[in-house]
Design a protein around this motif. Structure first.
Motif, PDB file in Angstrom:
ATOM      1  N   TYR A  15      39.156  32.754  40.566  1.00 29.38           N
ATOM      2  CA  TYR A  15      38.611  33.870  39.784  1.00 29.38           C
ATOM      3  C   TYR A  15      39.586  35.034  39.864  1.00 29.38           C
ATOM      4  O   TYR A  15      39.983  35.457  40.948  1.00 29.38           O
ATOM      5  N   ILE A  16      39.998  35.575  38.693  1.00 30.27           N
ATOM      6  CA  ILE A  16      40.985  36.659  38.699  1.00 30.27           C
ATOM      7  C   ILE A  16      40.463  37.953  38.082  1.00 30.27           C
ATOM      8  O   ILE A  16      41.193  38.935  38.010  1.00 30.27           O
ATOM      9  N   GLY A  17      39.221  37.976  37.632  1.00 32.45           N
ATOM     10  CA  GLY A  17      38.660  39.217  37.103  1.00 32.45           C
ATOM     11  C   GLY A  17      38.079  39.039  35.713  1.00 32.45           C
ATOM     12  O   GLY A  17      37.807  37.924  35.289  1.00 32.45           O
ATOM     13  N   LYS A  24      34.608  36.593  32.134  1.00 27.91           N
ATOM     14  CA  LYS A  24      35.186  36.204  33.420  1.00 27.91           C
ATOM     15  C   LYS A  24      36.421  35.353  33.148  1.00 27.91           C
ATOM     16  O   LYS A  24      36.412  34.489  32.277  1.00 27.91           O
ATOM     17  N   CYS A  25      37.475  35.618  33.923  1.00 28.30           N
ATOM     18  CA  CYS A  25      38.745  34.922  33.733  1.00 28.30           C
ATOM     19  C   CYS A  25      39.135  34.191  35.015  1.00 28.30           C
ATOM     20  O   CYS A  25      38.915  34.691  36.115  1.00 28.30           O
ATOM     21  N   TYR A  26      39.700  33.025  34.839  1.00 28.04           N
ATOM     22  CA  TYR A  26      40.099  32.177  35.953  1.00 28.04           C
ATOM     23  C   TYR A  26      41.511  31.674  35.721  1.00 28.04           C
ATOM     24  O   TYR A  26      41.936  31.488  34.587  1.00 28.04           O
ATOM     25  N   GLU A  27      42.240  31.447  36.812  1.00 27.97           N
ATOM     26  CA  GLU A  27      43.562  30.855  36.730  1.00 27.97           C
ATOM     27  C   GLU A  27      43.511  29.481  37.367  1.00 27.97           C
ATOM     28  O   GLU A  27      42.857  29.282  38.400  1.00 27.97           O
ATOM     29  N   ASN A  28      44.215  28.535  36.774  1.00 28.25           N
ATOM     30  CA  ASN A  28      44.302  27.197  37.334  1.00 28.25           C
ATOM     31  C   ASN A  28      44.942  27.290  38.713  1.00 28.25           C
ATOM     32  O   ASN A  28      45.963  27.952  38.886  1.00 28.25           O
ATOM     33  N   ALA A  29      44.339  26.664  39.719  1.00 26.22           N
ATOM     34  CA  ALA A  29      44.825  26.760  41.093  1.00 26.22           C
ATOM     35  C   ALA A  29      46.102  25.959  41.317  1.00 26.22           C
ATOM     36  O   ALA A  29      46.852  26.235  42.253  1.00 26.22           O
ATOM     37  N   GLY A  65      38.809  30.212  45.048  1.00 22.23           N
ATOM     38  CA  GLY A  65      39.259  31.480  45.609  1.00 22.23           C
ATOM     39  C   GLY A  65      39.123  32.617  44.619  1.00 22.23           C
ATOM     40  O   GLY A  65      38.676  32.437  43.497  1.00 22.23           O
ATOM     41  N   THR A  66      39.540  33.786  45.068  1.00 24.72           N
ATOM     42  CA  THR A  66      39.507  34.987  44.249  1.00 24.72           C
ATOM     43  C   THR A  66      40.835  35.712  44.426  1.00 24.72           C
ATOM     44  O   THR A  66      41.315  35.877  45.543  1.00 24.72           O
ATOM     45  N   LYS A  67      41.407  36.133  43.318  1.00 23.22           N
ATOM     46  CA  LYS A  67      42.651  36.904  43.337  1.00 23.22           C
ATOM     47  C   LYS A  67      42.543  37.916  42.202  1.00 23.22           C
ATOM     48  O   LYS A  67      42.979  37.683  41.082  1.00 23.22           O
ATOM     49  N   LEU A  68      41.884  39.037  42.474  1.00 20.46           N
ATOM     50  CA  LEU A  68      41.619  40.010  41.422  1.00 20.46           C
ATOM     51  C   LEU A  68      42.905  40.651  40.932  1.00 20.46           C
ATOM     52  O   LEU A  68      43.758  41.033  41.714  1.00 20.46           O
ATOM     53  N   ARG A  69      43.029  40.729  39.622  1.00 22.25           N
ATOM     54  CA  ARG A  69      44.147  41.384  38.985  1.00 22.25           C
ATOM     55  C   ARG A  69      43.741  41.824  37.599  1.00 22.25           C
ATOM     56  O   ARG A  69      42.691  41.444  37.104  1.00 22.25           O
ATOM     57  N   CYS A  70      44.545  42.605  36.953  1.00 22.03           N
ATOM     58  CA  CYS A  70      44.257  43.089  35.616  1.00 22.03           C
ATOM     59  C   CYS A  70      44.467  41.951  34.622  1.00 22.03           C
ATOM     60  O   CYS A  70      45.502  41.288  34.633  1.00 22.03           O
ATOM     61  N   VAL A  71      43.482  41.684  33.792  1.00 22.24           N
ATOM     62  CA  VAL A  71      43.557  40.610  32.814  1.00 22.24           C
ATOM     63  C   VAL A  71      43.403  41.215  31.426  1.00 22.24           C
ATOM     64  O   VAL A  71      42.506  41.981  31.179  1.00 22.24           O
TER      65      VAL A  71
END
Length: 72
Positions: A15-17, A24-29, A65-71
């Motif tokens: 989850y990135i924000g 909700k936005c997610y990045e492939n791990a 996991g979570t890695k919050l950033r500006c999306v």
């Protein structure tokens, strides 16, 4: 062709924000830079140029996991 849905692996995402529209936005791990967006509870791929939701994905997801950033 997949004959059995059990053959499809779970998609692991981080989850990135949220984007400008509150999705909700997610990045492939495992594939960095591949972004997915939640549209009404269904994850979609996003276009590389504008980041708009594109195609719904069929995989089950696992948030690892979570890695919050500006999306955008």
């Amino acid at each position: 062709m997949v004959k059995n849905m059990k053959e499809i692996k779970k998609l692991k995402v981080i989850y990135i924000g949220e984007d400008f529209w509150g999705r909700k936005c997610y990045e492939n791990a495992t594939i960095k830079g591949r972004i997915y967006k939640d549209v009404d509870g269904v994850l979609h791929t996003s276009t590389p140029d504008y980041g708009e939701p594109d195609c719904p994905i069929r995989n089950e997801i696992e948030i690892v996991g979570t890695k919050l950033r500006c999306v955008d």
